[in-house]
Design a protein around this motif. Structure first.
Motif, short mmCIF file in Angstrom:
data_model
loop_
_atom_site.label_atom_id
_atom_site.label_comp_id
_atom_site.label_asym_id
_atom_site.label_seq_id
_atom_site.Cartn_x
_atom_site.Cartn_y
_atom_site.Cartn_z
N GLN A 229 0.82 -1.20 0.00
CA GLN A 229 0.00 0.00 0.00
C GLN A 229 0.86 1.26 0.00
O GLN A 229 0.54 2.24 -0.68
CB GLN A 229 -0.93 -0.01 1.21
CG GLN A 229 -2.01 -1.07 1.15
CD GLN A 229 -2.86 -1.12 2.40
OE1 GLN A 229 -2.50 -0.56 3.44
NE2 GLN A 229 -4.01 -1.79 2.32
N GLN A 230 1.98 1.23 0.75
CA GLN A 230 2.89 2.37 0.77
C GLN A 230 3.51 2.59 -0.61
O GLN A 230 3.64 3.74 -1.07
CB GLN A 230 3.98 2.16 1.82
CG GLN A 230 5.01 3.27 1.91
CD GLN A 230 4.42 4.57 2.36
OE1 GLN A 230 3.39 4.60 3.02
NE2 GLN A 230 5.06 5.68 2.00
N PHE A 233 1.06 4.10 -2.90
CA PHE A 233 0.89 5.51 -2.57
C PHE A 233 2.03 6.35 -3.17
O PHE A 233 1.79 7.42 -3.73
CB PHE A 233 0.86 5.69 -1.05
CG PHE A 233 0.78 7.11 -0.60
CD1 PHE A 233 -0.40 7.82 -0.69
CD2 PHE A 233 1.92 7.74 -0.09
CE1 PHE A 233 -0.47 9.15 -0.29
CE2 PHE A 233 1.86 9.07 0.31
CZ PHE A 233 0.66 9.77 0.22
N GLN A 237 1.77 9.25 -5.95
CA GLN A 237 2.32 10.58 -5.72
C GLN A 237 3.22 11.01 -6.87
O GLN A 237 3.17 12.15 -7.33
CB GLN A 237 3.11 10.61 -4.40
CG GLN A 237 2.25 10.53 -3.15
CD GLN A 237 1.44 11.79 -2.94
OE1 GLN A 237 0.29 11.88 -3.36
NE2 GLN A 237 2.04 12.77 -2.30
#
Length: 326
Positions: A229-230, A233, A237
């Protein structure tokens, strides 16, 4: 003289009668006190506490008579009274030692999931004896402890084991899994209580304890999930930043294009900007070329020193021609 002895004799008789009555009353009071004391000592007095109903027995057999909370006199030896609590009770089976209803040891329900994983389930049953039928309860079960061990406990254990056998390990510890186990246990006990002097109020699955190895696997899986998930993300970004840069570049290019078009259509603007950029201390000579275009000759203390007309003309032409065509 003969009347006097008679009178004395009559007074003595009345005194003896009064004495006899008082003695009899005293003996009767003592006898009653003795009976009460003996009755108390031999079981003739019984106190039913609040929240209970007294079930009366005759030589050990339930008579059907029920006593309300308070003090009662019964026939010693022949009669007895059993207090039955009619307030809600709880029966707990827990994995933590001393927390359940079997002090000194862990007492959770052990089940196996469809994947073969062994799971410990903590469960609490809230129930009560039917207020309108405690005599039947005593006849059938005698005490609540007997009902818990012979009815509630085996019913819960068998039902949870049957239900857990159809649940995935990954589901059994979730809220949905707990609700499924609780609903199955509730249905089982309601069916078992239907023909008994018992009322089921609630069945609560308190905890589902998975093996340590499975907990560790879940933790590793959760950590990996968080890392994914990181990473997602960060990619999102970066993509958003790239889009912002592209939009900014397109906007800058559009501004340059619009400015170049404006300067081509209005060359006087470029010449005006050049004039405004001349240092105030410089000496300026204005002239025109063969086409009538103004030529600015700049002399003075600027960083470039004196400039020839040809250099200024060449620089001016380069500036105009360098404007983007769009």
């Amino acid at each position: 003289m003969s009347d006097i002895p008679g009178s004395v004799s009559g007074s003595g008789s009345d005194s003896d009668s009064t004495f006899d009555v008082r003695q009899l009353l005293r003996y009767a009071a003592v006898a009653v006190a003795v009976v009460v004391v003996l009755g108390t000592l031999l079981g003739g007095y019984h106190q039913v506490p609040e929240g209970h109903v007294g079930v009366q027995k005759s030589f050990g057999a339930v008579t059907g008579a029920e006593l309300a909370p308070g003090a009662h006199l019964i026939v010693p030896v022949k009669d007895s009274v059993q207090n039955v609590e009619i307030r809600p009770r709880t029966y707990t089976m827990a994995n933590t030692q001393g927390e359940g209803d079997r002090p000194g040891r862990a007492d959770a329900v052990t089940v196996q999931t469809v994947n073969g994983t062994t799971v410990e389930i903590d469960i609490t049953v809230r129930y009560r004896v039917a207020r309108d039928d405690p005599s039947t309860f005593v006849t059938e079960w005698r005490t609540v402890q007997q009902a818990e061990q012979r009815l509630i406990r085996p019913s819960i254990r068998s039902q949870l084991r049957d239900e857990a056998a159809g649940i995935q390990t990954s589901e059994i510890y979730t809220s949905d899994g707990r609700e499924r186990l609780g609903a199955a246990a509730q249905e089982k006990l309601e069916s078992a209580f239907a023909s008994e002097a018992l009322v089921l109020e609630e069945v609560q699955v308190r905890d589902v304890d998975l093996p340590d190895s499975y907990d560790e696997a879940l933790n590793r899986k959760e950590i990996a999930k968080q890392r994914v998930q990181q990473k997602k993300f960060e990619i999102q970004q970066a993509q958003r930043e790239k889009q912002r840069q592209e939009i900014r570049a397109e906007a800058d290019a559009r501004v340059i294009e619009i400015r170049g078009t404006a300067l081509r259509q209005n060359p006087i603007v470029l010449r005006q900007q050049y004039i405004e950029s001349i240092d105030a201390s410089d000496k300026v000579i204005l002239a025109t070329n063969r086409d009538g275009t103004p030529i600015i000759l700049q002399t003075g203390t600027g960083p470039r020193g004196n400039a020839s007309a040809s250099e200024v003309d060449l620089a001016t032409n380069r500036t105009v021609n360098a404007t983007p065509t769009g």
